[in-house]
Motif scaffolding. Structure first.
Motif, PDB file in Angstrom:
ATOM      1  N   LEU A  74      10.115  11.224 -27.391  1.00 54.80           N
ATOM      2  CA  LEU A  74       9.815  10.230 -28.426  1.00 54.80           C
ATOM      3  C   LEU A  74      11.073   9.543 -28.944  1.00 54.80           C
ATOM      4  O   LEU A  74      11.036   8.840 -29.949  1.00 54.80           O
ATOM      5  N   GLU A  77      12.683   7.020 -28.028  1.00 50.27           N
ATOM      6  CA  GLU A  77      12.617   5.563 -28.108  1.00 50.27           C
ATOM      7  C   GLU A  77      11.918   5.098 -29.381  1.00 50.27           C
ATOM      8  O   GLU A  77      12.096   3.960 -29.807  1.00 50.27           O
ATOM      9  N   VAL A  78      11.112   5.974 -29.967  1.00 54.69           N
ATOM     10  CA  VAL A  78      10.341   5.613 -31.162  1.00 54.69           C
ATOM     11  C   VAL A  78      10.915   6.258 -32.421  1.00 54.69           C
ATOM     12  O   VAL A  78      11.104   5.602 -33.442  1.00 54.69           O
ATOM     13  N   LEU A 134      12.000   5.055 -37.746  1.00 55.45           N
ATOM     14  CA  LEU A 134      11.344   4.777 -36.475  1.00 55.45           C
ATOM     15  C   LEU A 134      11.716   3.398 -35.953  1.00 55.45           C
ATOM     16  O   LEU A 134      12.155   2.532 -36.724  1.00 55.45           O
ATOM     17  N   PHE A 135      11.525   3.221 -34.643  1.00 57.04           N
ATOM     18  CA  PHE A 135      11.703   1.915 -33.991  1.00 57.04           C
ATOM     19  C   PHE A 135      13.071   1.305 -34.288  1.00 57.04           C
ATOM     20  O   PHE A 135      13.174   0.255 -34.900  1.00 57.04           O
TER      21      PHE A 135
END
Length: 1018
Positions: free
Chosen positions: A626, A628-629, A699-700
């Motif tokens: 996860l 990447e997020v 996140l992101f």
């Protein structure tokens, strides 16, 4: 030789020409973690607006570059890189690698007696930058936090210089103070009214037990830590921040009342309802009549603020001088407030391991309360003019200038007369000197010892003159008069001294990070004052000039005076350990022992432990898919105990009232001394025990921020007033009795992104609150406060208590078919519900009707930026609360009607909500849902539009930054209540602490504020 010089100059000029020549530079921007090209990154020549944006593969091409320029390469969620341009970059493509920006996580947060990285926190701490609040048009920085921090309830007042009412995560006490503790540069204090917004570097709001336990007995209501600005770097800088604006109360925000014709119609209707044979009342004027609100409100009230800061930093010393001035005129006429500030700080590096410094803040605050009474303006009849005819003027009677109130309203004075007669007769001045001095020694590499001494000196003076006047003529009998002049003066002095001694240890051993602190702190506060009052000034002079407003000018036979003295002290021992393993597993353990003089010697000490745990789950291997997020994610949980000693002094000593009871013996009045209150020698701390669970995530690429939390805190051993036997003599006892629980959920969501030159951000926060009394003393007997409030087990503190309205009786037949009542009901009366089902309406049908505390508070904001423009929009609101509307229960006089009275019952089918106009029917004014209004609201709190001038345009003037802006505050409020504002301040008097949420028409209006401002740095 000459040839060599000429050749050298020629080559130098060629080099300079080459360096000055524009060229195009090309390159690629990558994300360091993935190695992939980054689309949408901004590449700008620093100090200019010349820039480019990377394409889908991260490539860019930028014209107009010179050798010596610096490229700023930025992307939302990543650290900005600065690339100096040399001749090397002219001929080759450059590669730039951007790292994820965890600045929010690495940000240092003040935690009380120390600091910590935000990523290492195990508690609920919200950090606010001083840059975000310095331009808010408020005298108190807490007002600007409304709607920005979940769990923080801010109730503002429009009065000039007024302090907002602050609550953090509900109310956990009955008779002790529920206000938070303020810590300014390490000093503990109860208010920050002396502080200029521009002097604040950062604020931290501490809410959970793990964060608060280090403050022990002082921390139960939450803690707000404020750090003021210090000089930074090795440079000299000058900055100015200022704004000027106007405040107004728009007609839409005023109380809606009837005009002269409407009032006359309704009043005569009321007379007929009370007595069909009553003669009609004839007013002096009809039509629109006098709008008293417009007479006492300023159309535009000035607000302005100016702050100049000079800082200088050298190799071994740093100093900062700040001078500020704030002025606010209240929207009620003759209400003013102004504050002068001077602050100086100095820091010295005496040796490599030894430093010292300190700061001092001097402030002076002047205030004049409004002589206009807004309640009078709401109550006064619109059927007469403010001023009397000129022929009625008597130079020895200032009241003769004004028209007396209507004959049917003799005990409510002419609002304009009240305002003008008492203009500038009351004024107060407050001086504060607050400072500290410290020494810090770093030794044995990992240890730090710091000793700090603090002082807070205050001098408060107030005076009030009462004029002689009579607002009457030969035919009127108004009670609006005063037969004798008087003068009152008071002077209070406060002295607080505090000393902190802290030993710190910081060590990184492989994967283990240790930060430990032990300390000793002591504080002593002394306050004293006197007051005196005289009357018949200047031998009974009818009009006394201001230069004779003195105690010595009063009658020596009519003097009243008093004085007082208070002292309190506490000492504390504290310890805290912050531990992190691999920056992944976190532990905070705290212990504090407090001793307070407010309790008897056998109960002076309290012990307050806490523990907080954190788990940075984003560092675990199972989170790699996860990556990447999820940039960062942390779970936290904390538990702790805190105390509250915010009560009066000497309550474990018995005190005597010499005139406690009155008896008549042989026709002579005699007084029997009684106890003021029954003492409890075992009185001790209120103890709050709480838990807090939360999740923090980024996140992101750090675009989305998430904060989720749940808390539950229970205050046991409440300090409360409990009824005792009348044989004791005292009316109550102060003891530990009962418990209260507050719990709720909190959340904060934020999103930031950039599209070319356009940046935007969205933030939403909110918090729920469930307040419940779980135990009370005296066998859980209800605490009844006045006619409308009741504190009972299973319900929120000081809930409204009364009947539930079930419509309006329309006909006599409907009454005959309804349940019997203890009063004689008639058509037009309120119909109450039979809640207990016994087939009759009695006191047993009363129930809990709601509470003034919101069950949900929230805020949301939008930020936009385009090139040099910025726009900020803030909203805030609350829901789930009720307001008790007592404006329509006034029975002791005739008052103007509220516009909603036009919707009253005046015949079958005309209304099923508002009863008939008939004050002789007291059962229509019993405590009931008819008197309650929805307290929910949504407010457009602030809009600010700013423009920062380009660096190229101002650098030639020696200016490093210049921003101009315009803002509007309290622009629009969507509300349900009929008063000026849904924000009803809580009473400050301890005896009235539970009489909350009542709107009697005397709530100071909250104005809309419009300002223009300037920030400039040299």
């Amino acid at each position: 030789m000459i040839k060599h010089v000429v050749l050298y100059l020629f080559l130098l000029s060629c080099t300079c020409m080459a360096q000055a020549q524009d060229f195009t530079i090309r390159g690629t921007v990558f994300e360091e973690e993935t190695g992939m090209g980054l689309m949408g990154a901004a590449v700008v020549i620093q100090g200019t607006t010349n820039g480019a944006q990377t394409d889908i593969s991260g490539g860019f091409s930028l014209k107009g570059v010179k050798v010596g320029d610096k490229l700023a390469v930025s992307f939302i969620g990543m650290k900005t890189e600065i690339i100096p341009i040399t001749n090397k970059e002219r001929s080759t493509e450059i590669k730039v690698y951007l790292k994820n920006d965890n600045y929010q996580l690495d940000q240092v947060v003040v935690t009380g007696y120390g600091t910590a990285r935000k990523r290492d926190l195990t508690g609920a701490i919200v950090s606010i930058s001083g840059e975000d609040i310095k331009n808010a048009p408020t005298n108190n920085v807490m007002s600007s936090l409304q709607g920005k921090v979940p769990g923080l309830m801010v109730t503002n007042s429009g009065s000039a210089g007024a302090e907002p009412d602050i609550k953090i995560r509900g109310i956990g006490t009955l008779n002790a103070s529920s206000n938070p503790l303020y810590v300014v540069d390490g000093m503990l204090m109860s208010d920050i009214k002396f502080l200029s917004n521009s002097d604040i570097a950062s604020m931290e709001i501490l809410k959970d037990p793990s964060s608060l336990a280090i403050f022990g007995v002082q921390g139960a209501n939450g803690v707000i830590i404020i750090t003021t600005k210090r000089a930074e770097g090795e440079k000299t800088s000058v900055s100015y921040d200022g704004y000027f604006g106007a405040q107004t109360v728009w007609k839409r925000d005023r109380v809606s009342l009837t005009n002269a014709s409407e009032f006359t119609m309704l009043y005569n209707e009321m007379l007929q309802n009370q007595d069909p044979n009553a003669a009609s009342w004839v007013p002096e004027m009809l039509g629109t009549g006098t709008d008293w609100q417009s007479k006492v409100l300023r159309e535009r009230a000035v607000v302005t603020n100016h702050n100049l800061t000079v800082s200088k930093s050298g190799k071994n010393s740093k100093s900062l001088l700040s001078v500020g001035y704030y002025k606010q005129d209240g929207v009620l006429k003759y209400n003013t407030y102004q504050r002068f500030n001077i602050r100086f700080s100095q820091d010295y590096d005496i040796t490599k391991n030894l430093k010292a410094g300190g700061n001092i803040n001097l402030s002076r605050m002047d205030s004049k309360p409004a002589s206009a009474k807004i309640q009078n303006a709401v109550m006064a009849l619109p059927t007469y003019v403010p001023y009397a005819p000129e022929e009625d003027y008597d130079p020895e009677n200032p009241g003769s200038v004004f028209h007396p109130s209507a004959d049917i309203q003799s005990n409510v004075g002419n609002p304009v007369a009240q305002m003008e007669l008492y203009k500038n007769t009351e004024k107060y001045r407050d001086y504060r000197i607050i400072g500290n001095i410290y020494g810090e020694w770093n030794f044995l590499k990992d240890f730090t010892f710091k000793a700090t001494g603090y002082m807070d000196l205050g001098l408060y003076r107030g005076e009030q003159y009462t004029p002689r006047y009579d607002v009457n003529n030969s035919t009127s009998h108004s009670a609006h008069k005063n037969d004798i002049t008087a003068f009152y003066r008071k002077s209070d002095e406060g002295r607080t001294f505090q000393a902190d001694f802290l030993l710190g240890y910081k060590k990184m051993i492989s994967d283990h990070r240790i930060d430990a602190t032990v300390g000793y702190t002591a504080r002593k506060a002394t306050s004293e004052g006197f007051n005196a009052k005289v009357d018949s000034l200047a031998n009974g002079m009818k009009v006394v000039p201001e230069d004779l407003w003195m105690l010595s000018m009063g009658s020596v036979k009519r003097v009243s005076a008093g004085d007082w003295w208070n002292e309190e002290a506490f000492i504390s021992y504290l310890a805290r350990v912050n531990y992190a393993f691999k920056d992944r597993y976190l532990l905070t353990a705290t212990f504090r022992a407090d001793g307070s003089s407010k309790f008897s010697p056998s109960h002076r000490w309290g012990y307050f432990p806490s523990v907080g745990l954190g788990w940075v789950i984003s560092e675990e291997t199972f989170m790699k898919p996860l990556k990447e997020v999820v940039d960062f994610a942390k779970l936290r949980v904390s538990w702790g105990k805190l105390g509250n000693d915010k009560i009066g002094n000497y309550l474990y000593y018995p005190t005597i009232n010499p005139k406690g009871k009155q008896v008549i013996i042989n026709g002579v009045t005699q007084f029997i001394p009684t106890l003021n209150y029954d003492i409890d020698k075992d009185i001790h701390w209120e103890v709050m025990t709480g838990i807090d669970v939360g999740l923090s995530a980024q996140l992101f690429n750090n675009r989305l921020g998430v904060e989720l939390g749940y808390y539950s805190k229970t205050t046991n051993d409440l300090l409360a007033n409990v009824s005792v036997s009348s044989s004791i003599g005292a009316g109550y006892a102060i003891t530990n009795a009962g418990s209260i629980n507050n719990k709720g959920f909190e959340f904060t969501l934020s999103w930031q992104d950039k599209i070319g030159d356009f940046t935007y951000g969205i933030g939403v926060n909110g918090g729920t609150l469930k307040n419940k009394v779980t135990e009370l003393g005296d066998n859980n007997a209800d605490i009844i406060s006045g006619d409308y409030h009741r504190t009972s087990v299973g319900h929120p503190i000081s809930s409204y208590y009364g009947y539930v309205q079930d419509g309006i009786f329309q006909t006599q037949e409907e009454i005959d078919n309804y349940y019997p009542m203890t009063w004689n009901a008639k058509p037009g009366d309120i119909r109450y519900k039979d809640l207990n089902g016994d087939g009759k309406i009695t006191d047993a049908d009363r129930t809990f009707l709601g509470n003034y505390m919101p069950t949900f508070t929230y805020g949301f904001n939008f930020t936009f930026g385009y090139k040099n423009f910025d726009l900020n929009i803030d909203f805030n609101g609350v829901s789930g609360n009720k307001i008790l509307d007592l404006k329509k229960t006034v029975a002791w006089t005739t008052t103007n009607f509220y516009e909603k009275s036009l919707q009253r019952w005046h015949g079958e089918g005309t209304s099923n909500k508002e009863p008939i106009l008939d004050k002789s029917r007291g059962h229509n004014y019993l405590p009931s849902t008819n008197l309650l209004e929805n307290g929910s609201y949504l407010r457009l709190r602030n809009i600010q539009l700013g423009y920062t001038l380009p660096q190229t345009a101002v650098s030639k003037l020696g200016i490093s930054g210049l921003r101009v802006y315009a803002s509007g505050q309290n622009l629009l409020t969507f509300k349900h209540n009929s008063g000026y504002t849904p924000e009803i301040p809580a009473p400050t008097d301890n005896d009235k602490r539970l009489l909350i949420g009542m709107d009697q028409g005397d709530t100071y209006p909250l104005p809309s504020i419009y300002t223009v401002g300037l920030s400039i740095n040299f």
